[in-house]
Design an enzyme around this catalytic site. Structure first.
Site, PDB file in Angstrom:
ATOM      1  N   ASP A 230       0.853  -1.186   0.000  1.00  0.00           N
ATOM      2  CA  ASP A 230       0.000   0.000   0.000  1.00  0.00           C
ATOM      3  C   ASP A 230       0.888   1.235   0.000  1.00  0.00           C
ATOM      4  O   ASP A 230       1.998   1.218   0.549  1.00  0.00           O
ATOM      5  CB  ASP A 230      -0.925   0.016   1.218  1.00  0.00           C
ATOM      6  CG  ASP A 230      -2.066  -0.990   1.107  1.00  0.00           C
ATOM      7  OD1 ASP A 230      -2.438  -1.355  -0.029  1.00  0.00           O
ATOM      8  OD2 ASP A 230      -2.603  -1.383   2.151  1.00  0.00           O
TER       9      ASP A 230
ATOM     10  N   ASP B  39      -6.990  -1.308  -4.608  1.00  0.00           N
ATOM     11  CA  ASP B  39      -8.104  -1.002  -3.703  1.00  0.00           C
ATOM     12  C   ASP B  39      -9.036   0.035  -4.335  1.00  0.00           C
ATOM     13  O   ASP B  39     -10.260  -0.090  -4.283  1.00  0.00           O
ATOM     14  CB  ASP B  39      -7.592  -0.464  -2.366  1.00  0.00           C
ATOM     15  CG  ASP B  39      -6.690  -1.435  -1.632  1.00  0.00           C
ATOM     16  OD1 ASP B  39      -6.832  -2.653  -1.820  1.00  0.00           O
ATOM     17  OD2 ASP B  39      -5.825  -0.963  -0.872  1.00  0.00           O
TER      18      ASP B  39
END
Length: 145
Positions: free
Chosen positions: A109, A123
């Site tokens: 991330d 995402d």
């Protein structure tokens, strides 16, 4: 449209993750817009918000099931480009995170808006594709009234 969007999202996601992992060290944060948007490199071993960390195999299994079910569902529906785009974006995002979980054991991330947990392109694709899917079905339902 379906396969193009799957490939485009999953390849872009993986390329960005390689760039992030090669140029930042873990937990490093670089301000893009100070105190608003940073690039922050983290390893997410869970799902959204890092919940259920340590359940990698469960997330791998669920991702595969969701991808297969979406493809089966898509093949049994009346298709158009908007519908294919929505499904393709969802699958591309799921595939991007699935590759991370299988290859690395965690998801990379990096998008950090400081008021929300750090996330990634995959995402974003899953959420965007889901909204497009909902919009599509609202339109289909209205047309069927």
């Amino acid at each position: 449209m379906l396969y193009f969007s799957i490939l485009f999202i999953s390849i872009c996601d993986q390329l960005i993750k390689v760039i992030i992992s090669k140029n930042l060290y873990i937990t490093q944060s670089i301000p893009v817009i100070n105190n608003f948007f940073h690039l922050t490199y983290i390893h997410n071993r869970g799902a959204g918000f890092g919940i259920l960390a340590g359940y990698k195999n469960l997330f791998i299994f669920l991702s595969i099931i969701i991808i297969v079910l979406l493809l089966i569902y898509r093949n049994n529906c009346i298709k158009n480009n908007f519908f294919d785009l929505a499904i393709g974006i969802i699958i591309g995002g799921a595939l991007g995170n699935l590759v991370d979980r299988i290859r690395l054991g965690y998801v990379i991330d990096y998008l950090d808006f400081r008021i929300w947990p750090v996330f990634n392109l995959a995402d974003t694709a899953i959420v965007t594709g889901t909204f497009l899917f909902i919009i599509y079905y609202w339109g289909v339902e209205k047309n069927n009234e």
